[in-house]
Enzyme design. Structure first.
Site, PDB file in Angstrom:
ATOM      1  N   ARG A 271      -0.855   2.855  -2.213  1.00  0.00           N
ATOM      2  CA  ARG A 271       0.163   3.490  -1.397  1.00  0.00           C
ATOM      3  C   ARG A 271       1.208   2.290  -1.240  1.00  0.00           C
ATOM      4  O   ARG A 271       2.422   2.789  -1.197  1.00  0.00           O
ATOM      5  CB  ARG A 271      -0.379   4.087  -0.168  1.00  0.00           C
ATOM      6  CG  ARG A 271       0.215   4.890   0.626  1.00  0.00           C
ATOM      7  CD  ARG A 271      -0.460   5.588   1.793  1.00  0.00           C
ATOM      8  NE  ARG A 271       0.180   6.603   2.422  1.00  0.00           N
ATOM      9  CZ  ARG A 271      -0.216   6.857   3.704  1.00  0.00           C
ATOM     10  NH1 ARG A 271      -1.242   6.243   4.370  1.00  0.00           N
ATOM     11  NH2 ARG A 271       0.575   7.940   4.359  1.00  0.00           N
TER      12      ARG A 271
ATOM     13  N   GLY B 201       2.360  -1.284   6.874  1.00  0.00           N
ATOM     14  CA  GLY B 201       2.223   0.112   6.974  1.00  0.00           C
ATOM     15  C   GLY B 201       3.022   0.855   5.589  1.00  0.00           C
ATOM     16  O   GLY B 201       3.970   0.049   5.028  1.00  0.00           O
TER      17      GLY B 201
ATOM     18  N   ASP C 269      14.641   8.824  11.458  1.00  0.00           N
ATOM     19  CA  ASP C 269      13.637   7.797  11.852  1.00  0.00           C
ATOM     20  C   ASP C 269      14.119   6.252  11.575  1.00  0.00           C
ATOM     21  O   ASP C 269      14.215   5.518  12.646  1.00  0.00           O
ATOM     22  CB  ASP C 269      12.401   8.217  11.303  1.00  0.00           C
ATOM     23  CG  ASP C 269      11.420   9.205  11.772  1.00  0.00           C
ATOM     24  OD1 ASP C 269      12.018   9.508  13.071  1.00  0.00           O
ATOM     25  OD2 ASP C 269      10.783   9.742  11.043  1.00  0.00           O
TER      26      ASP C 269
ATOM     27  N   LYS D 220       7.305  17.326   7.144  1.00  0.00           N
ATOM     28  CA  LYS D 220       8.669  16.608   6.761  1.00  0.00           C
ATOM     29  C   LYS D 220       8.757  16.577   5.456  1.00  0.00           C
ATOM     30  O   LYS D 220       9.950  16.375   4.884  1.00  0.00           O
ATOM     31  CB  LYS D 220       8.212  15.037   7.074  1.00  0.00           C
ATOM     32  CG  LYS D 220       8.406  15.082   8.797  1.00  0.00           C
ATOM     33  CD  LYS D 220       8.405  13.295   9.325  1.00  0.00           C
ATOM     34  CE  LYS D 220       8.480  13.339  10.763  1.00  0.00           C
ATOM     35  NZ  LYS D 220       8.499  12.031  11.162  1.00  0.00           N
TER      36      LYS D 220
HETATM   37  P1  NDP Z   1       1.185   7.946   8.340  1.00  0.00           P
HETATM   38  O1  NDP Z   1      -0.012   8.682   8.713  1.00  0.00           O
HETATM   39  O2  NDP Z   1       1.941   8.581   7.299  1.00  0.00           O
HETATM   40  O3  NDP Z   1       0.987   6.221   8.053  1.00  0.00           O
HETATM   41  C1  NDP Z   1      -0.025   5.338   8.624  1.00  0.00           C
HETATM   42  C2  NDP Z   1      -0.039   4.114   8.131  1.00  0.00           C
HETATM   43  O4  NDP Z   1      -0.678   3.140   9.089  1.00  0.00           O
HETATM   44  C3  NDP Z   1      -0.466   3.930   6.878  1.00  0.00           C
HETATM   45  O5  NDP Z   1       0.134   2.799   6.127  1.00  0.00           O
HETATM   46  C4  NDP Z   1      -2.168   3.412   6.973  1.00  0.00           C
HETATM   47  O6  NDP Z   1      -2.570   2.668   6.003  1.00  0.00           O
HETATM   48  C5  NDP Z   1      -1.887   2.589   8.250  1.00  0.00           C
HETATM   49  N1  NDP Z   1      -3.102   2.572   9.083  1.00  0.00           N
HETATM   50  C6  NDP Z   1      -3.487   3.529   9.926  1.00  0.00           C
HETATM   51  N2  NDP Z   1      -4.858   2.803  10.651  1.00  0.00           N
HETATM   52  C7  NDP Z   1      -4.897   1.725   9.884  1.00  0.00           C
HETATM   53  C8  NDP Z   1      -5.852   0.651  10.219  1.00  0.00           C
HETATM   54  N3  NDP Z   1      -6.907   1.168  11.024  1.00  0.00           N
HETATM   55  N4  NDP Z   1      -5.794  -0.268   9.406  1.00  0.00           N
HETATM   56  C9  NDP Z   1      -4.483  -0.521   8.638  1.00  0.00           C
HETATM   57  N5  NDP Z   1      -3.643   0.216   8.412  1.00  0.00           N
HETATM   58  C10 NDP Z   1      -3.787   1.408   9.039  1.00  0.00           C
HETATM   59  O7  NDP Z   1       1.688   7.899   9.675  1.00  0.00           O
HETATM   60  P2  NDP Z   1       3.433   7.682  10.168  1.00  0.00           P
HETATM   61  O8  NDP Z   1       4.010   6.955   9.383  1.00  0.00           O
HETATM   62  O9  NDP Z   1       4.018   9.056  10.213  1.00  0.00           O
HETATM   63  O10 NDP Z   1       3.405   7.135  11.509  1.00  0.00           O
HETATM   64  C11 NDP Z   1       2.916   5.820  11.693  1.00  0.00           C
HETATM   65  C12 NDP Z   1       3.125   5.589  13.419  1.00  0.00           C
HETATM   66  O11 NDP Z   1       4.691   5.374  13.605  1.00  0.00           O
HETATM   67  C13 NDP Z   1       2.613   6.530  14.207  1.00  0.00           C
HETATM   68  O12 NDP Z   1       2.300   5.701  15.434  1.00  0.00           O
HETATM   69  C14 NDP Z   1       3.775   7.352  14.867  1.00  0.00           C
HETATM   70  O13 NDP Z   1       3.448   7.753  15.964  1.00  0.00           O
HETATM   71  C15 NDP Z   1       4.803   6.254  14.789  1.00  0.00           C
HETATM   72  N6  NDP Z   1       6.347   7.060  14.602  1.00  0.00           N
HETATM   73  C16 NDP Z   1       7.159   6.573  15.795  1.00  0.00           C
HETATM   74  C17 NDP Z   1       8.354   7.312  15.365  1.00  0.00           C
HETATM   75  C18 NDP Z   1       9.470   6.950  16.622  1.00  0.00           C
HETATM   76  O14 NDP Z   1      10.547   7.435  16.708  1.00  0.00           O
HETATM   77  N7  NDP Z   1       9.070   5.583  17.520  1.00  0.00           N
HETATM   78  C19 NDP Z   1       8.978   8.095  14.448  1.00  0.00           C
HETATM   79  C20 NDP Z   1       7.772   8.420  13.553  1.00  0.00           C
HETATM   80  C21 NDP Z   1       6.505   8.022  13.626  1.00  0.00           C
HETATM   81  P3  NDP Z   1      -3.176   3.371   4.591  1.00  0.00           P
HETATM   82  O15 NDP Z   1      -2.047   3.394   3.618  1.00  0.00           O
HETATM   83  O16 NDP Z   1      -4.202   2.052   4.341  1.00  0.00           O
HETATM   84  O17 NDP Z   1      -3.939   4.358   5.061  1.00  0.00           O
END
Ligand code: NDP
Length: 286
Positions: free
Chosen positions: A161, A132, A107, A71
């Protein structure tokens, strides 16, 4: 009279892509409108993205979807980036205008359309909290900012972040964003109108995971939305339902980003119900 047998192509490039259900939804829409178009779901490793983009140009692809991990990397191969994709810093959809490839991000727009149509909420003037600060959170927060929310609180585990995201979006949209570090169980304050989980917590196979939030003080009508679409009924949404709160699942966002993509590529009215149904069917839900 000879017919027109030329096939128009759209593709999704990603790695992995095997479990991406978007193709089922787009192909159903092409069939419903009698279009001789195909949507190809193709695994492209990062080292071959440049070649894949050159190939897409050579073959006259009408559009693309980009998914993990392309992306951001794809942006260097495009002729133009839409203003909101530039704020988000990522492209999930490419449309073709003549010979030019233009990067878009659907998105957040898909999410917003779901809020408006499926949940019946106009975000203008509302107070929203987004959990997030990854790609999905940036897209959702940018569109909420552009839609005129009166307060946008970003809650994230990683302070750096989260703060960077707040700074970027506030600087480019002028919207009132705030950041709060996510420590322990976050108590959702009663003034929030819309809570969005844009983390990957609850995503398959971790289906029993629940974002550490306490809904005890949430306002009665607060809308709880989840970006996670697999499974669509996350633990967060179940907890919200038990409290009688309105909910919006991640399938809505996924379907509408596809609907917007279809419109950008074909310039035709998307058959929304066909697309939603095909998506549910592809995921074994209907
Ligand atoms: P990224 O990996 O870019 O970001 C993940 C985020 O989740 C970060 O902010 C991370 O925090 C946080 N996170 C992950 N695990 C934990 C935890 N255990 N505790 C606290 N915070 C946590 O992922 P994406 O943004 O690409 O995707 C996020 C979700 O959105 C996914 O489930 C994906 O499937 C969904 N999605 C859905 C779409 C749709 O059309 N419905 C489209 C795109 C995505 P930190 O910064 O602290 O690491």
């Amino acid at each position: 009279m000879p017919g027109n047998f030329q096939t128009e192509l759209v593709a999704c490039f990603g790695q992995p892509v095997a479990e991406n259900p978007t193709g089922a939804m787009q192909e159903a829409a092409f069939r419903a409108l009698g279009l001789n178009w195909r949507y190809l779901t193709i695994e492209v490793p990062p080292a071959r993205l440049r070649d894949a983009m050159l190939g897409a140009r050579a073959l006259g692809f009408c559009g693309l979807n980009l998914t993990i991990p392309h992306k951001v990397a794809v942006m260097q191969y495009l002729d133009e980036i839409s203003p909101d994709a530039a704020v988000i810093g990522a492209v999930n959809t490419v449309r073709r205008d003549g010979e030019r490839f233009i990067g878009e991000n659907t998105d957040g727009k898909g999410f917003l359309r779901g809020v408006r149509i499926d949940a019946g909420m106009d975000p203008r003037g509302k107070r929203a909290a987004v959990l997030g600060a990854g790609g999905a959170a940036r897209a959702i927060a940018t569109e909420l900012a552009l839609a005129g929310v009166s307060d946008l609180l970003i809650v994230n585990r990683s302070r750096e972040r989260g703060e960077t995201m707040v700074r970027d979006i506030a600087a480019r949209t002028g919207a009132p964003l705030r950041f709060q570090e996510w420590l322990g169980n976050w108590r959702v304050p009663p003034e929030i109108d819309l809570l969005v989980n844009a983390t990957s917590i609850g995503l398959y196979p971790d289906v029993d995971a629940m974002p550490p939030v306490d809904l005890g003080e949430a306002a009665a009508g607060m809308l709880v939305a989840d970006a996670v679409f697999n499974p669509p009924e996350t633990r967060l949404l179940s907890a919200a339902r038990r409290r009688g709160l309105p909910v919006l699942d991640g399938l809505s966002m996924l379907a509408y980003q596809g609907v917007i993509g279809f419109q950008l590529w074909t310039r035709q009215d998307p058959p929304e119900q066909v697309m939603k149904q095909a998506l549910r069917h592809a995921l074994g839900l209907a």
